[in-house]
Design an enzyme around this catalytic site. Structure first.
Site, PDB file in Angstrom:
ATOM      1  N   PHE A  11      56.766  46.456  48.400  1.00 37.75           N
ATOM      2  CA  PHE A  11      55.708  47.220  49.084  1.00 37.75           C
ATOM      3  C   PHE A  11      54.926  46.370  50.099  1.00 37.75           C
ATOM      4  O   PHE A  11      55.021  46.563  51.316  1.00 37.75           O
ATOM      5  CB  PHE A  11      54.792  47.837  48.020  1.00 37.75           C
ATOM      6  CG  PHE A  11      53.471  48.357  48.515  1.00 37.75           C
ATOM      7  CD1 PHE A  11      53.392  49.109  49.693  1.00 37.75           C
ATOM      8  CD2 PHE A  11      52.297  48.117  47.801  1.00 37.75           C
ATOM      9  CE1 PHE A  11      52.170  49.595  50.147  1.00 37.75           C
ATOM     10  CE2 PHE A  11      51.078  48.601  48.241  1.00 37.75           C
ATOM     11  CZ  PHE A  11      51.011  49.336  49.422  1.00 37.75           C
ATOM     12  N   LEU A  35      65.975  41.774  45.356  1.00 36.60           N
ATOM     13  CA  LEU A  35      66.260  43.218  45.273  1.00 36.60           C
ATOM     14  C   LEU A  35      66.309  43.669  43.816  1.00 36.60           C
ATOM     15  O   LEU A  35      67.331  44.153  43.331  1.00 36.60           O
ATOM     16  CB  LEU A  35      67.543  43.585  46.027  1.00 36.60           C
ATOM     17  CG  LEU A  35      67.535  43.328  47.529  1.00 36.60           C
ATOM     18  CD1 LEU A  35      68.857  43.755  48.165  1.00 36.60           C
ATOM     19  CD2 LEU A  35      66.373  44.029  48.228  1.00 36.60           C
ATOM     20  N   SER A  85      55.374  43.184  39.387  1.00 34.43           N
ATOM     21  CA  SER A  85      54.009  43.554  39.786  1.00 34.43           C
ATOM     22  C   SER A  85      53.380  44.713  39.005  1.00 34.43           C
ATOM     23  O   SER A  85      52.238  45.066  39.279  1.00 34.43           O
ATOM     24  CB  SER A  85      54.022  43.911  41.282  1.00 34.43           C
ATOM     25  OG  SER A  85      54.756  45.105  41.487  1.00 34.43           O
ATOM     26  N   THR A 100      59.625  35.134  36.679  1.00 39.46           N
ATOM     27  CA  THR A 100      59.510  35.265  38.144  1.00 39.46           C
ATOM     28  C   THR A 100      58.161  34.756  38.647  1.00 39.46           C
ATOM     29  O   THR A 100      58.104  33.981  39.600  1.00 39.46           O
ATOM     30  CB  THR A 100      59.705  36.744  38.569  1.00 39.46           C
ATOM     31  OG1 THR A 100      61.081  37.078  38.358  1.00 39.46           O
ATOM     32  CG2 THR A 100      59.340  36.964  40.020  1.00 39.46           C
ATOM     33  N   THR A 125      46.183  38.132  42.998  1.00 37.96           N
ATOM     34  CA  THR A 125      45.571  39.451  42.767  1.00 37.96           C
ATOM     35  C   THR A 125      44.172  39.293  42.189  1.00 37.96           C
ATOM     36  O   THR A 125      43.889  38.303  41.494  1.00 37.96           O
ATOM     37  CB  THR A 125      46.454  40.258  41.781  1.00 37.96           C
ATOM     38  OG1 THR A 125      45.690  41.342  41.248  1.00 37.96           O
ATOM     39  CG2 THR A 125      46.905  39.425  40.590  1.00 37.96           C
ATOM     40  N   TYR A 153      50.875  40.774  32.930  1.00 38.13           N
ATOM     41  CA  TYR A 153      51.019  40.651  34.398  1.00 38.13           C
ATOM     42  C   TYR A 153      49.946  39.725  34.968  1.00 38.13           C
ATOM     43  O   TYR A 153      50.243  38.745  35.641  1.00 38.13           O
ATOM     44  CB  TYR A 153      50.938  42.027  35.071  1.00 38.13           C
ATOM     45  CG  TYR A 153      50.634  41.965  36.547  1.00 38.13           C
ATOM     46  CD1 TYR A 153      51.567  41.434  37.437  1.00 38.13           C
ATOM     47  CD2 TYR A 153      49.409  42.406  37.072  1.00 38.13           C
ATOM     48  CE1 TYR A 153      51.292  41.344  38.804  1.00 38.13           C
ATOM     49  CE2 TYR A 153      49.128  42.324  38.423  1.00 38.13           C
ATOM     50  CZ  TYR A 153      50.072  41.795  39.290  1.00 38.13           C
ATOM     51  OH  TYR A 153      49.796  41.694  40.633  1.00 38.13           O
ATOM     52  N   SER A 156      50.297  36.133  34.017  1.00 36.85           N
ATOM     53  CA  SER A 156      51.356  35.395  34.717  1.00 36.85           C
ATOM     54  C   SER A 156      50.907  35.045  36.138  1.00 36.85           C
ATOM     55  O   SER A 156      51.204  33.965  36.647  1.00 36.85           O
ATOM     56  CB  SER A 156      52.664  36.198  34.738  1.00 36.85           C
ATOM     57  OG  SER A 156      52.536  37.357  35.529  1.00 36.85           O
ATOM     58  N   HIS A 279      43.395  48.310  28.953  1.00 36.92           N
ATOM     59  CA  HIS A 279      43.129  48.832  30.313  1.00 36.92           C
ATOM     60  C   HIS A 279      41.854  48.257  30.940  1.00 36.92           C
ATOM     61  O   HIS A 279      40.749  48.486  30.440  1.00 36.92           O
ATOM     62  CB  HIS A 279      43.016  50.354  30.213  1.00 36.92           C
ATOM     63  CG  HIS A 279      43.190  51.067  31.508  1.00 36.92           C
ATOM     64  ND1 HIS A 279      43.278  52.438  31.583  1.00 36.92           N
ATOM     65  CD2 HIS A 279      43.306  50.612  32.782  1.00 36.92           C
ATOM     66  CE1 HIS A 279      43.426  52.794  32.843  1.00 36.92           C
ATOM     67  NE2 HIS A 279      43.450  51.698  33.593  1.00 36.92           N
TER      68      HIS A 279
END
Ligand code: NAD
Ligand code: TYD
Length: 339
Positions: A11, A35, A85, A100, A125, A153, A156, A279
């Site tokens: 993206f 990919l 992601s 990754t 992020t 996520y 990492s 969350h």
């Protein structure tokens, strides 16, 4: 200048490739991408035949492949977007995130050290800061906010950030890091909130809102993020972290209602489902540093950006219909069928 963009078939990476080719027509832009399910070569169709562009299919964890590419291309700048992601996937299967996002970053920086580089830029992020409470709208993430992650996520990504700063201090690798808030815009993979809701609404499918839908995200149009990265790689200070965000906080439920309105679909499609584990409640960036040092401000207002984004999804049905007709079906079934 030769710039390697890892994760450029995803993206934000693809939007950055387009931005750079347009803004710096004399640069050579090389996209290195494995990919994975999230990378899509058809996304790069608009530039694939450009003589200053090259696509290389490779894994950032593959030291030999990365080394070979550096030997061939002698890059000046590396911008690392390549990552797993999606928070929900990280909750199901953390391992590939560590591989990754952390090992991949290490491999890239080792190769940068070996060959010498003018700048290694890490796309991080705001999620590395954890979350903010809903009842303290006066609080924002600054670059000095402690790292305090919630998901595999974000953990990492935080691990990678620490490693990047360690390579600066220990080896003097010329690094910068940007920590951006939630992006939206064209080519956003339809497992994420905004494109998922647009695709489901267009197919008259339920719109699955986690918990009560009161979690807040700070949305930024992807092109504004790309412009920030371009400024940082050219003018940002080595060893520094820059927060990127546009003071555009919105509750999830309000976004979903807005999408219904724009698409003329009934709000009765909205279905409240079991909340995400751990969350995060609210993300909110203080972008003062990047404004003061580099003069960056967002240009696209949310009202315009969301209209442009919806229009793009309407005009590019083939792109996302292709995605949701494949392996994505299994993912959707697994994540949402018993939620
Ligand atoms: P994405 O999932 O759409 O794209 C990731 C890309 O990386 C894909 O093209 C994928 O094929 C590639 N990739 C994955 N593993 C790879 C590997 N081992 N080797 C080479 N390529 C690999 O992600 P995105 O939303 O474009 O995010 C890009 C970066 O920006 C990530 O680092 C993410 O953490 C960060 N970020 C994203 C957001 C957001 O709102 N999407 C916000 C802030 C930061
Ligand atoms: P997402 O796009 O996954 O980004 P992030 O979790 O990295 O911020 O999710 C954005 C918000 O939307 C988040 O609070 C979770 C919520 N959400 C839903 O309510 N339903 C969904 O189907 C998805 C994918 C997300």
């Amino acid at each position: 200048m030769v710039v390697i963009v890892t994760g450029g078939a995803g993206f934000i990476g693809s939007n950055f490739v387009f931005y750079m080719i347009e803004k710096h027509p004399d640069y050579r832009i090389i996209c290195l991408d494995k990919l994975t399910y999230a990378g899509n070569l058809s996304t790069l169709k608009p530039v694939i035949n450009n003589e200053n562009f090259r696509f290389v299919k490779a894994d950032i964890c593959d030291r030999n492949a990365v080394d070979k590419l550096f030997e061939e291309e002698h890059p000046d700048i590396v911008v690392n977007f390549a990552a797993e992601s999606h928070v929900d996937r990280s909750i199901e299967n953390p391992e590939v995130f560590l591989r990754t996002n952390i090992i991949g970053t290490e491999v890239l920086m080792d190769v940068c050290r070996k060959h010498g580089i003018k700048r290694y830029h890490q796309i991080s992020t705001d999620e590395v800061y954890g979350d903010l409470p809903l009842d303290r709208p006066d609080l924002f993430f600054t670059e000095n906010t402690p790292i305090h992650t919630s998901s595999p996520y974000s953990s990492s990504k935080a691990g990678a950030d620490l490693l990047v700063l360690a390579y600066y201090r220990t080896y003097g690798l010329p690094v910068t890091i940007s920590r951006c808030s939630n992006n939206y815009g064209p080519y956003h993979f339809p497992e994420k909130l905004i494109p998922l809701m647009i695709a489901n609404a267009l197919n008259d499918k339920p719109l699955p809102v986690y918990g009560e839908g009161i979690n807040v995200r700070d949305w930024l149009y992807v092109e504004d993020h790309c412009r920030a990265i371009d400024l940082i790689i050219h003018n940002g200070k080595e060893g520094e972290v820059y927060n990127v965000g546009g003071h555009n906080e919105m509750k999830n439920i309000d976004i979903v209602k807005l999408i219904c309105k724009e698409l003329n679909k009934p709000e009765s499609l909205i279905t409240y489902v079991t909340d995400r584990k751990g969350h995060d409640m609210r993300y909110a960036i203080d972008p003062t540093k990047i404004y003061n040092e580099l003069g960056w401000l967002p240009k696209t207002k949310f009202d315009d950006g969301i209209k442009k984004t919806i229009k793009w999804y309407l005009e590019n049905r083939e792109w996302w219909e292709d995605i949701i007709s494949g392996e994505y079906q299994n993912y959707y079934e697994k994540m949402y069928s018993e939620r």
